[in-house]
Design a protein around this motif. Sequence first.
Motif, mmCIF file in Angstrom:
data_model
loop_
_atom_site.group_PDB
_atom_site.id
_atom_site.type_symbol
_atom_site.label_atom_id
_atom_site.label_comp_id
_atom_site.label_asym_id
_atom_site.label_seq_id
_atom_site.Cartn_x
_atom_site.Cartn_y
_atom_site.Cartn_z
ATOM 1 N N THR A 1 0.856 -1.182 0.000
ATOM 2 C CA THR A 1 0.000 0.000 0.000
ATOM 3 C C THR A 1 0.895 1.236 0.000
ATOM 4 O O THR A 1 1.904 1.283 0.712
ATOM 5 C CB THR A 1 -0.935 0.015 1.220
ATOM 6 N N TRP A 2 0.499 2.228 -0.809
ATOM 7 C CA TRP A 2 1.300 3.433 -1.011
ATOM 8 C C TRP A 2 0.479 4.673 -0.656
ATOM 9 O O TRP A 2 -0.715 4.734 -0.937
ATOM 10 C CB TRP A 2 1.726 3.574 -2.468
ATOM 11 N N GLU A 3 1.152 5.662 -0.089
ATOM 12 C CA GLU A 3 0.549 6.984 0.060
ATOM 13 C C GLU A 3 0.781 7.744 -1.241
ATOM 14 O O GLU A 3 1.930 7.891 -1.688
ATOM 15 C CB GLU A 3 1.161 7.745 1.232
ATOM 16 N N LEU A 4 -0.295 8.238 -1.842
ATOM 17 C CA LEU A 4 -0.174 8.826 -3.171
ATOM 18 C C LEU A 4 0.667 10.100 -3.185
ATOM 19 O O LEU A 4 1.479 10.311 -4.093
ATOM 20 C CB LEU A 4 -1.562 9.120 -3.742
ATOM 21 N N LYS A 5 0.463 10.965 -2.207
ATOM 22 C CA LYS A 5 1.150 12.259 -2.247
ATOM 23 C C LYS A 5 2.666 12.102 -2.193
ATOM 24 O O LYS A 5 3.398 12.761 -2.934
ATOM 25 C CB LYS A 5 0.660 13.137 -1.097
ATOM 26 N N SER A 6 3.123 11.240 -1.320
ATOM 27 C CA SER A 6 4.568 11.099 -1.135
ATOM 28 C C SER A 6 5.161 9.932 -1.911
ATOM 29 O O SER A 6 6.395 9.835 -2.031
ATOM 30 C CB SER A 6 4.888 10.903 0.354
ATOM 31 N N ARG A 7 4.286 9.044 -2.425
ATOM 32 C CA ARG A 7 4.705 7.829 -3.129
ATOM 33 C C ARG A 7 5.561 6.928 -2.234
ATOM 34 O O ARG A 7 6.413 6.184 -2.705
ATOM 35 C CB ARG A 7 5.451 8.168 -4.428
ATOM 36 N N GLN A 8 5.309 7.030 -0.923
ATOM 37 C CA GLN A 8 6.043 6.220 0.043
ATOM 38 C C GLN A 8 5.249 4.965 0.401
ATOM 39 O O GLN A 8 4.015 4.966 0.374
ATOM 40 C CB GLN A 8 6.320 7.020 1.320
ATOM 41 N N ILE A 9 5.972 3.896 0.747
ATOM 42 C CA ILE A 9 5.328 2.640 1.138
ATOM 43 C C ILE A 9 4.735 2.786 2.537
ATOM 44 O O ILE A 9 5.414 3.212 3.480
ATOM 45 C CB ILE A 9 6.346 1.483 1.118
ATOM 46 N N LEU A 10 3.455 2.439 2.655
ATOM 47 C CA LEU A 10 2.800 2.437 3.956
ATOM 48 C C LEU A 10 2.919 1.074 4.630
ATOM 49 O O LEU A 10 3.352 0.965 5.766
ATOM 50 C CB LEU A 10 1.313 2.818 3.799
ATOM 51 N N LYS A 11 2.499 0.025 3.935
ATOM 52 C CA LYS A 11 2.533 -1.322 4.477
ATOM 53 C C LYS A 11 2.926 -2.301 3.375
ATOM 54 O O LYS A 11 2.648 -2.077 2.194
ATOM 55 C CB LYS A 11 1.168 -1.744 5.041
ATOM 56 N N LYS A 12 3.552 -3.417 3.786
ATOM 57 C CA LYS A 12 3.876 -4.508 2.865
ATOM 58 C C LYS A 12 3.326 -5.806 3.442
ATOM 59 O O LYS A 12 3.539 -6.108 4.616
ATOM 60 C CB LYS A 12 5.394 -4.628 2.666
ATOM 61 N N ILE A 13 2.584 -6.539 2.616
ATOM 62 C CA ILE A 13 1.998 -7.811 3.032
ATOM 63 C C ILE A 13 2.624 -8.902 2.178
ATOM 64 O O ILE A 13 2.419 -8.943 0.959
ATOM 65 C CB ILE A 13 0.464 -7.826 2.861
ATOM 66 N N GLU A 14 3.359 -9.782 2.803
ATOM 67 C CA GLU A 14 4.024 -10.849 2.065
ATOM 68 C C GLU A 14 3.127 -12.082 1.985
ATOM 69 O O GLU A 14 2.514 -12.486 2.970
ATOM 70 C CB GLU A 14 5.345 -11.230 2.726
ATOM 71 N N HIS A 15 3.025 -12.668 0.789
ATOM 72 C CA HIS A 15 2.283 -13.899 0.566
ATOM 73 C C HIS A 15 3.262 -15.015 0.199
ATOM 74 O O HIS A 15 4.463 -14.771 -0.001
ATOM 75 C CB HIS A 15 1.247 -13.714 -0.543
ATOM 76 N N LYS A 16 2.756 -16.223 0.091
ATOM 77 C CA LYS A 16 3.610 -17.375 -0.202
ATOM 78 C C LYS A 16 3.783 -17.636 -1.697
ATOM 79 O O LYS A 16 4.493 -18.569 -2.077
ATOM 80 C CB LYS A 16 3.043 -18.623 0.475
ATOM 81 N N ALA A 17 3.107 -16.848 -2.516
ATOM 82 C CA ALA A 17 3.152 -17.057 -3.968
ATOM 83 C C ALA A 17 2.830 -15.743 -4.666
ATOM 84 O O ALA A 17 2.418 -14.769 -4.024
ATOM 85 C CB ALA A 17 2.155 -18.159 -4.370
ATOM 86 N N PRO A 18 3.014 -15.666 -5.980
ATOM 87 C CA PRO A 18 2.664 -14.448 -6.719
ATOM 88 C C PRO A 18 1.213 -14.029 -6.485
ATOM 89 O O PRO A 18 0.308 -14.869 -6.382
ATOM 90 C CB PRO A 18 2.899 -14.845 -8.182
ATOM 91 N N ILE A 19 0.996 -12.733 -6.429
ATOM 92 C CA ILE A 19 -0.335 -12.171 -6.174
ATOM 93 C C ILE A 19 -1.179 -12.288 -7.439
ATOM 94 O O ILE A 19 -0.680 -12.127 -8.566
ATOM 95 C CB ILE A 19 -0.222 -10.700 -5.742
ATOM 96 N N THR A 20 -2.478 -12.543 -7.259
ATOM 97 C CA THR A 20 -3.389 -12.612 -8.402
ATOM 98 C C THR A 20 -4.443 -11.509 -8.398
ATOM 99 O O THR A 20 -4.858 -11.043 -9.454
ATOM 100 C CB THR A 20 -4.103 -13.974 -8.449
ATOM 101 N N ASN A 21 -4.889 -11.075 -7.201
ATOM 102 C CA ASN A 21 -5.932 -10.040 -7.130
ATOM 103 C C ASN A 21 -5.741 -9.167 -5.894
ATOM 104 O O ASN A 21 -5.348 -9.663 -4.830
ATOM 105 C CB ASN A 21 -7.335 -10.664 -7.060
ATOM 106 N N VAL A 22 -6.015 -7.878 -6.032
ATOM 107 C CA VAL A 22 -6.141 -6.960 -4.894
ATOM 108 C C VAL A 22 -7.371 -6.093 -5.155
ATOM 109 O O VAL A 22 -7.635 -5.714 -6.299
ATOM 110 C CB VAL A 22 -4.897 -6.070 -4.700
#
Length: 415
Positions: free
Chosen positions: A301-322
């Motif tokens: 998840t990113w903050e648009l104004k600063s383009r900085q990372i807010l949170k990172k969620i690691e999964h066990k495989a490539p992501i398919t949907n958000v």
Amino acid sequence: MDSNEYLITSSQSSQQCSACLWDYNTLNAQKFYRNGGTVSSKCLEFLGQDYLLTSEAGKPLLHVWPLNNQNVAKNIRLILPEPANCLAVCPHNIYLAVGINCKIYLWHLSSGKLITLQQKNYQPVTCIKFSSDGDFLLVAGQDGILIAYNLSDLTATSNNFLSQFDIGQVEPVYVKNDHSMPIRDIHVGHFGRKSRFATVSSDQTCRIYSLLTGRSLLTLVFDDLLTSVVFDSPCWQLFVGTEKGSIRQFNLKNPPKTISHHVDEKSELTFIGHKKRIVCLALNNSNNVLVSGSEDHFVITWELKSRQILKKIEHKAPITNVKFVLAYKNFSVENFKPKIILKSLERSRDTNTDFVISQIQTEDIELSDEETSLSNEKIRSDLMRDNQKLRIVNRQLYNAAIMISKKNSSSNIED
């Protein structure tokens, strides 16, 4: 940040769950939706405030979860003819559109009836999107062809006496052949038929169109393969995901004067954090948080104004949907009372079931059994023939009315 929204994600690993619901501010998992297998990319949708709908990768199955239940609904069986490439639910939760190989299937959800089956693409369908008002259905394929249907044209075929084979395929509103390689993603704006929509392709271009007319408004040429696209609610800021893992931002408030523009990597805003291909992008309702899913197993998840990372969620495989979703009450209720009715999906169209002919009373007529049978059969045949003629005439009148309406709408927009 919004506390009234959740984030739902899925990946190519279904060991723990098929999809997970997150509070993206705290990274607390709210629900694990299990036993639905691996969810295919572009095959996750919500049915109103009642259900989560997904398609299982490699299998001709759709799975449905009540929002408050982590287990698949066992009393709802949604079987497809073949595995789905992509799917979409109309904004009014009435119709389900599914891309299977090169064909588009449209079902009426509350009855399970297959409304129509269309095939205009020469290669498999890659993405399907409804407009925000449900009037248009956009279909894109690996052949680079984009097709826009009027939903009323697609659904009107079910009210015609003639079979789908006899009436032929529905004529699209327009067909675009601008992309030279597969279209990877589509995003449609929130202003109904007055919206714009964007497409991205492996030919390194992002194209923006007028939804109503299909007129090309802008073509952006990048230096990398494009894989996903989204823009904010006012259509001011465009975000595209790339094959190399970067997310590029482009300002549409001050568009270039030419219809085609080569984007300079150094001068554009870039979100850097992923290491592999961007699979999917989404914006929250407030347009202040961007979420991205990548083949590097991370959701960011990113903050648009600063383009900085807010949170990172690691999964066990490539992501398919958000996808962002409002925090509906049904996520936490104990007594689930759905408003949407779901039926098993038909696998073929049966036009004869739409007609009921009244029984002819013959008590006062003295006829033999054979004569009575022949008489009833003749009356039935005559009624069916007259019914067919009336439906053809009604269809012609309907098409004429739609054409007049489209011309008036186009002239009003130009004025």
